[in-house]
Design a protein around this motif. Structure first.
Motif, PDB file in Angstrom:
ATOM      1  N   ALA A 150       0.841  -1.205   0.000  1.00  0.00           N
ATOM      2  CA  ALA A 150       0.000   0.000   0.000  1.00  0.00           C
ATOM      3  C   ALA A 150       0.874   1.253   0.000  1.00  0.00           C
ATOM      4  O   ALA A 150       1.918   1.287   0.652  1.00  0.00           O
ATOM      5  N   PRO A 151       0.470   2.298  -0.734  1.00  0.00           N
ATOM      6  CA  PRO A 151       1.219   3.559  -0.698  1.00  0.00           C
ATOM      7  C   PRO A 151       0.925   4.325   0.586  1.00  0.00           C
ATOM      8  O   PRO A 151      -0.095   4.091   1.239  1.00  0.00           O
ATOM      9  N   THR A 152       1.814   5.200   0.959  1.00  0.00           N
ATOM     10  CA  THR A 152       1.608   6.094   2.113  1.00  0.00           C
ATOM     11  C   THR A 152       1.848   7.520   1.630  1.00  0.00           C
ATOM     12  O   THR A 152       2.983   7.910   1.370  1.00  0.00           O
ATOM     13  N   LEU A 153       0.774   8.244   1.484  1.00  0.00           N
ATOM     14  CA  LEU A 153       0.851   9.585   0.914  1.00  0.00           C
ATOM     15  C   LEU A 153       0.834  10.662   1.988  1.00  0.00           C
ATOM     16  O   LEU A 153       0.144  10.536   3.005  1.00  0.00           O
ATOM     17  N   SER A 154       1.604  11.705   1.757  1.00  0.00           N
ATOM     18  CA  SER A 154       1.551  12.912   2.583  1.00  0.00           C
ATOM     19  C   SER A 154       1.716  14.092   1.642  1.00  0.00           C
ATOM     20  O   SER A 154       2.153  13.938   0.500  1.00  0.00           O
ATOM     21  N   PHE A 155       1.323  15.285   2.105  1.00  0.00           N
ATOM     22  CA  PHE A 155       1.466  16.425   1.211  1.00  0.00           C
ATOM     23  C   PHE A 155       1.727  17.717   1.962  1.00  0.00           C
ATOM     24  O   PHE A 155       1.376  17.875   3.133  1.00  0.00           O
ATOM     25  N   LEU A 156       2.391  18.639   1.246  1.00  0.00           N
ATOM     26  CA  LEU A 156       2.596  20.011   1.691  1.00  0.00           C
ATOM     27  C   LEU A 156       1.717  20.907   0.834  1.00  0.00           C
ATOM     28  O   LEU A 156       1.566  20.673  -0.365  1.00  0.00           O
ATOM     29  N   ALA A 157       1.141  21.933   1.431  1.00  0.00           N
ATOM     30  CA  ALA A 157       0.303  22.858   0.667  1.00  0.00           C
ATOM     31  C   ALA A 157       0.602  24.285   1.081  1.00  0.00           C
ATOM     32  O   ALA A 157       0.871  24.559   2.252  1.00  0.00           O
ATOM     33  N   SER A 158       0.585  25.193   0.126  1.00  0.00           N
ATOM     34  CA  SER A 158       0.770  26.614   0.430  1.00  0.00           C
ATOM     35  C   SER A 158      -0.163  27.438  -0.431  1.00  0.00           C
ATOM     36  O   SER A 158      -0.499  27.060  -1.558  1.00  0.00           O
ATOM     37  N   LEU A 159      -0.605  28.557   0.117  1.00  0.00           N
ATOM     38  CA  LEU A 159      -1.438  29.523  -0.594  1.00  0.00           C
ATOM     39  C   LEU A 159      -0.674  30.829  -0.662  1.00  0.00           C
ATOM     40  O   LEU A 159      -0.265  31.357   0.371  1.00  0.00           O
ATOM     41  N   GLU A 160      -0.444  31.345  -1.853  1.00  0.00           N
ATOM     42  CA  GLU A 160       0.372  32.539  -2.027  1.00  0.00           C
ATOM     43  C   GLU A 160      -0.419  33.602  -2.774  1.00  0.00           C
ATOM     44  O   GLU A 160      -1.094  33.294  -3.769  1.00  0.00           O
ATOM     45  N   ASP A 161      -0.341  34.842  -2.282  1.00  0.00           N
ATOM     46  CA  ASP A 161      -0.908  35.955  -3.049  1.00  0.00           C
ATOM     47  C   ASP A 161       0.240  36.765  -3.647  1.00  0.00           C
ATOM     48  O   ASP A 161       1.343  36.801  -3.110  1.00  0.00           O
ATOM     49  N   GLU A 162      -0.003  37.417  -4.744  1.00  0.00           N
ATOM     50  CA  GLU A 162       1.054  37.976  -5.578  1.00  0.00           C
ATOM     51  C   GLU A 162       1.934  38.984  -4.855  1.00  0.00           C
ATOM     52  O   GLU A 162       3.156  38.970  -4.974  1.00  0.00           O
ATOM     53  N   ASN A 163       1.330  39.895  -4.086  1.00  0.00           N
ATOM     54  CA  ASN A 163       2.138  40.950  -3.453  1.00  0.00           C
ATOM     55  C   ASN A 163       2.447  40.670  -1.991  1.00  0.00           C
ATOM     56  O   ASN A 163       2.964  41.528  -1.289  1.00  0.00           O
ATOM     57  N   ARG A 164       2.099  39.456  -1.517  1.00  0.00           N
ATOM     58  CA  ARG A 164       2.468  39.005  -0.162  1.00  0.00           C
ATOM     59  C   ARG A 164       1.964  39.939   0.923  1.00  0.00           C
ATOM     60  O   ARG A 164       2.566  40.085   1.965  1.00  0.00           O
ATOM     61  N   ASN A 165       0.818  40.584   0.720  1.00  0.00           N
ATOM     62  CA  ASN A 165       0.290  41.474   1.760  1.00  0.00           C
ATOM     63  C   ASN A 165      -0.770  40.804   2.611  1.00  0.00           C
ATOM     64  O   ASN A 165      -1.463  41.459   3.381  1.00  0.00           O
ATOM     65  N   GLN A 166      -0.937  39.476   2.431  1.00  0.00           N
ATOM     66  CA  GLN A 166      -1.804  38.654   3.268  1.00  0.00           C
ATOM     67  C   GLN A 166      -3.282  38.849   2.988  1.00  0.00           C
ATOM     68  O   GLN A 166      -4.128  38.346   3.726  1.00  0.00           O
ATOM     69  N   VAL A 167      -3.625  39.567   1.919  1.00  0.00           N
ATOM     70  CA  VAL A 167      -5.019  39.773   1.528  1.00  0.00           C
ATOM     71  C   VAL A 167      -5.148  39.417   0.048  1.00  0.00           C
ATOM     72  O   VAL A 167      -4.335  39.842  -0.776  1.00  0.00           O
ATOM     73  N   LEU A 168      -6.151  38.623  -0.309  1.00  0.00           N
ATOM     74  CA  LEU A 168      -6.410  38.318  -1.713  1.00  0.00           C
ATOM     75  C   LEU A 168      -7.189  39.480  -2.306  1.00  0.00           C
ATOM     76  O   LEU A 168      -8.280  39.810  -1.840  1.00  0.00           O
ATOM     77  N   GLU A 169      -6.630  40.103  -3.341  1.00  0.00           N
ATOM     78  CA  GLU A 169      -7.227  41.311  -3.896  1.00  0.00           C
ATOM     79  C   GLU A 169      -7.731  41.063  -5.308  1.00  0.00           C
ATOM     80  O   GLU A 169      -7.159  40.275  -6.066  1.00  0.00           O
ATOM     81  N   ALA A 170      -8.811  41.745  -5.663  1.00  0.00           N
ATOM     82  CA  ALA A 170      -9.364  41.633  -7.001  1.00  0.00           C
ATOM     83  C   ALA A 170      -8.298  41.987  -8.031  1.00  0.00           C
ATOM     84  O   ALA A 170      -7.562  42.959  -7.876  1.00  0.00           O
ATOM     85  N   GLY A 171      -8.194  41.161  -9.091  1.00  0.00           N
ATOM     86  CA  GLY A 171      -7.201  41.380 -10.123  1.00  0.00           C
ATOM     87  C   GLY A 171      -5.828  40.827  -9.803  1.00  0.00           C
ATOM     88  O   GLY A 171      -4.900  40.956 -10.602  1.00  0.00           O
ATOM     89  N   GLU A 172      -5.668  40.175  -8.645  1.00  0.00           N
ATOM     90  CA  GLU A 172      -4.362  39.678  -8.210  1.00  0.00           C
ATOM     91  C   GLU A 172      -4.202  38.198  -8.565  1.00  0.00           C
ATOM     92  O   GLU A 172      -5.160  37.431  -8.558  1.00  0.00           O
ATOM     93  N   LYS A 173      -2.958  37.807  -8.863  1.00  0.00           N
ATOM     94  CA  LYS A 173      -2.661  36.400  -9.117  1.00  0.00           C
ATOM     95  C   LYS A 173      -2.552  35.652  -7.791  1.00  0.00           C
ATOM     96  O   LYS A 173      -1.902  36.111  -6.854  1.00  0.00           O
ATOM     97  N   VAL A 174      -3.194  34.496  -7.728  1.00  0.00           N
ATOM     98  CA  VAL A 174      -3.190  33.657  -6.527  1.00  0.00           C
ATOM     99  C   VAL A 174      -2.717  32.265  -6.936  1.00  0.00           C
ATOM    100  O   VAL A 174      -3.144  31.733  -7.965  1.00  0.00           O
ATOM    101  N   VAL A 175      -1.820  31.686  -6.130  1.00  0.00           N
ATOM    102  CA  VAL A 175      -1.227  30.395  -6.465  1.00  0.00           C
ATOM    103  C   VAL A 175      -1.408  29.421  -5.301  1.00  0.00           C
ATOM    104  O   VAL A 175      -1.127  29.759  -4.144  1.00  0.00           O
ATOM    105  N   VAL A 176      -1.860  28.219  -5.625  1.00  0.00           N
ATOM    106  CA  VAL A 176      -1.878  27.112  -4.668  1.00  0.00           C
ATOM    107  C   VAL A 176      -0.794  26.134  -5.107  1.00  0.00           C
ATOM    108  O   VAL A 176      -0.808  25.651  -6.244  1.00  0.00           O
ATOM    109  N   ARG A 177       0.151  25.864  -4.231  1.00  0.00           N
ATOM    110  CA  ARG A 177       1.221  24.914  -4.525  1.00  0.00           C
ATOM    111  C   ARG A 177       1.047  23.682  -3.634  1.00  0.00           C
ATOM    112  O   ARG A 177       0.860  23.814  -2.423  1.00  0.00           O
ATOM    113  N   VAL A 178       1.134  22.533  -4.240  1.00  0.00           N
ATOM    114  CA  VAL A 178       0.967  21.278  -3.508  1.00  0.00           C
ATOM    115  C   VAL A 178       2.093  20.327  -3.908  1.00  0.00           C
ATOM    116  O   VAL A 178       2.388  20.185  -5.105  1.00  0.00           O
TER     117      VAL A 178
END
Length: 646
Positions: free
Chosen positions: A253-281
């Motif tokens: 059987a496989p044993t899976l684990s994962f790392l996840a991050s949510l990043e907003d483009e200007n790193r100001n901790q707020v998701l803003e209209a028109g901004e690029k947002v990235v989910v990395r897994v």
């Protein structure tokens, strides 16, 4: 902004049904809390989700996969601690709301889901807490001047009951705090009361988390319930990849684990209209079997989820292999302002996906409230830059002390100290994200010993938060104690020959060690009489910490040896403070990414202060205790934000 969480199915369901123990991760585990406490703000303000920079070097236990309803009685929310002041008058310290919020935060950090609701709402278990004891042991002679020991005890009765009515946990959890409080005899006030209260709550919090995570009955219930849910899901058509049978725990059987991050483009901790947002897994397979048909699925607030490609297929993952997924979107310019939730889950065709999801809670700001452009010009430090919009540390607090004049005529004047303090405080609010109301400035006649005690031992303990930092900047004269093991800051009424009239840096570090803040930064631009009157200059004992202790305090001193503080008259500031201001404005941004990290500040000071001293035909080398790894969690901690060097 980047948030990392490691989640592995083998934590819960390996062959021996073993669970990784909860180590003494707190307070570092708060950096990985899966739920964000949302605060109601005034008109025009934005909600932010906390910046979670630190990653523990220790193995981190996963959340217990239970949905837990919290029952916090009103009696607990209104609890108080009682004592008698120096006039013998009964006084009370409100405790309940702070204690109730701490219980909620601790439960949130342990269980996969927590909520407060109707008793009829479905839940895997119910956690309740009641105050058993709240004591303050303090005896002060009427109107006496002196120092008196204070002991604080807070004890809760914590109960966890499963959905079948069986008791999983029923035990007392206590926290104690000790401190030496002071009175000056001029009024009834007792200085330093809140510090041992805060210490008691922190110890209680640590023990509550340990009790919950180490409870065998709670762990067993989570395993049984998880197994039951998996079997029920497998029994439905299409469940577990459509096999109609639960996953078989075989050697392949496989044993899976994962790392996840949510990043907003200007790193100001707020998701803003028109901004690029990235989910990395990043998904890793640590088991002996092949993981088939692995996919990353997003869920949560529909308006946000629909902006992403979903699901994202990773295909098969071989034993020992890792695969990454980068899921990118650009929020529409008309995206409505709201509080949004995004959940990340990894699935596997054979039903071997990690059982836990990662949850992000974020505020989305509409285009109408988009940030204003900020340009930090290449000018001198007295020209205060415009406030960086959208970058605010609502749970961080700062104290800036500037002592240039003294009551005693024999104490050398420091001509730039007061202005240094004022300019540092303005930069904290414009570039470092400290709200104006979270910064306290004490200068000259307003920096008496009682003012220092009140701010450090009462105000800060009331305000300090586990999600924020504490920043202390000291400018003034200082002396070494008789043993040469402690630095004494002289307040306005201080005297070099009377150390008891000063504030000890060892005491300051003891104070900070008792706070729940995730990081404490102390910068001290202190001046000593030449050689401190005791022969040749000596190395200064900046840190009260012991090797290997877990204090979260870093001290950056203006000089490694005791001697007069150097002035940089060309910049109209103290030499050390001038270069600190230059650093946080952008000159210290070595990688030119718009953020000045703690490690970059230290590097800049170590380069520029000696150069400035050499121009004055003097020597001065800043000291750092303990040493900070430039690429470690503290070294990479972003302190200020600037668009250009200046």
């Amino acid at each position: 902004m980047r948030v990392f969480v490691a989640i592995g199915s083998h934590f819960l369901y390996n062959a021996a049904h073993m669970w990784l123990p909860m180590s003494t991760l707190r307070p570092l585990m708060r950096f990985f809390v899966v739920a964000t406490v949302v605060v109601t703000l005034g008109c025009g303000q934005k909600l932010v989700f906390p910046r979670l920079e630190f990653k523990s070097d220790e193995a981190k236990s996963p959340s217990i996969p239970l949905s837990v309803r919290l029952e916090i009685p009103e009696a607990l929310k209104h609890a108080q601690l009682f004592y008698r002041d120096s006039c013998g008058v009964p006084q009370a310290i409100p405790l309940g709301e702070r204690l109730a919020e701490q219980v909620k935060a601790d439960a949130t950090g342990v269980f996969e889901k927590t909520f407060e609701g109707n008793p009829k709402d479905p839940a895997d278990a119910v956690l309740s807490a009641a105050l058993e004891t709240g004591e303050m042991n303090l005896a002060i002679p009427r109107r006496e001047i002196g120092e008196y020991p204070l002991k604080v005890l807070v004890r809760l009765r914590v109960t966890v009951v499963d959905m079948e009515g069986k008791t999983l946990l029923n035990e007392p959890v206590k926290g104690e705090g000790k401190w030496t409080v002071t009175t000056d005899g001029t009024n009834c006030t007792v200085q330093g009361l809140m510090l041992p209260v805060t210490e008691a709550l922190e110890k209680l919090s640590d023990r509550l988390v340990d009790s919950l995570t180490q409870s065998v009955k709670i762990r067993d219930w989570a395993i049984r319930l998880g197994t039951r849910k998996e079997m029920m899901a497998a029994g439905r058509p299409g469940g577990s990849g459509g096999t109609g049978a639960p996953p078989t725990a075989t050697a392949e059987a496989p044993t899976l684990s994962f790392l996840a991050s949510l990043e907003d483009e200007n790193r100001n901790q707020v998701l803003e209209a028109g901004e690029k947002v990235v989910v990395r897994v990043e998904v890793a397979n640590a088991g002996p079997g092949v993981a088939r048909g692995v996919a990353v699925e997003l869920s949560g607030t529909p308006a946000l989820v629909k902006e992403f490609v979903n699901p994202t297929l990773l295909g098969d993952i071989q034993p020992g292999e890792k695969k990454q997924a980068t899921i990118t979107t650009k929020l529409p310019a008309t995206f409505p302002a709201q509080q949004a939730e995004l959940l990340v889950q990894v699935t596997e065709a054979g039903g071997h996906g990690p059982p836990t999801r990662k949850r992000f809670v974020a505020s989305i700001m509409s285009g109408a409230g988009a940030r204003e452009p900020v340009e930090v010009l290449s000018v001198d430090v007295d020209q205060i830059p415009a406030k960086v919009q959208g970058f605010e540390r609502r749970t961080s607090y700062a104290l800036v002390v500037g002592l240039g004049g003294y009551r005693e005529e024999s104490i050398p004047r420091l001509k730039h100290a007061r202005r240094d303090a004022e300019v540092v405080s303005k930069h904290l609010t414009t570039l470092a994200g400290f709200p104006l109301e979270n910064v306290r400035v004490l200068t000259d006649e307003h920096a008496l010993l009682v003012d220092l005690q009140d701010t450090l031992e009462d105000w800060l303990p009331r305000q300090a938060n586990a999600s924020g930092i504490v920043f202390v900047y000291l400018i003034g004269n200082a002396v070494l104690d008789a043993e040469g093991t402690d630095i004494i800051l002289m307040p306005y009424e201080g005297r070099p020959d009377l150390a008891r009239r000063g504030y000890s840096l060892n005491r300051l570090q003891d104070v900070l060690a008792r706070l729940p803040s995730r990081l404490n930064l102390v910068l001290a631009d202190l001046s000593f009489q030449a050689g401190d009157g005791k022969g040749d200059p000596r190395h200064l004992p900046w840190s009260a910490g012991k090797p290997g202790d877990k204090r979260r305090t870093v001290v950056i001193g203006s000089s490694s040896t005791n001697g007069p503080s150097l002035s940089w008259d060309a910049g109209q500031h103290g030499l050390f403070t001038y270069h600190f201001l230059k650093a946080i404005r952008g000159q210290g941004d070595a990688d030119d990414n718009g953020w000045v990290d703690v490690g970059e500040i230290i590097t800049y000071l170590r380069e520029q202060v000696p150069k400035g001293a050499a121009e004055l035909k003097k020597e001065q080398m800043p000291a750092v205790s303990p040493e900070v790894e430039p690429n470690g969690p503290i070294g990479t901690f972003p302190f200020s934000k600037a668009r250009r060097r200046g």
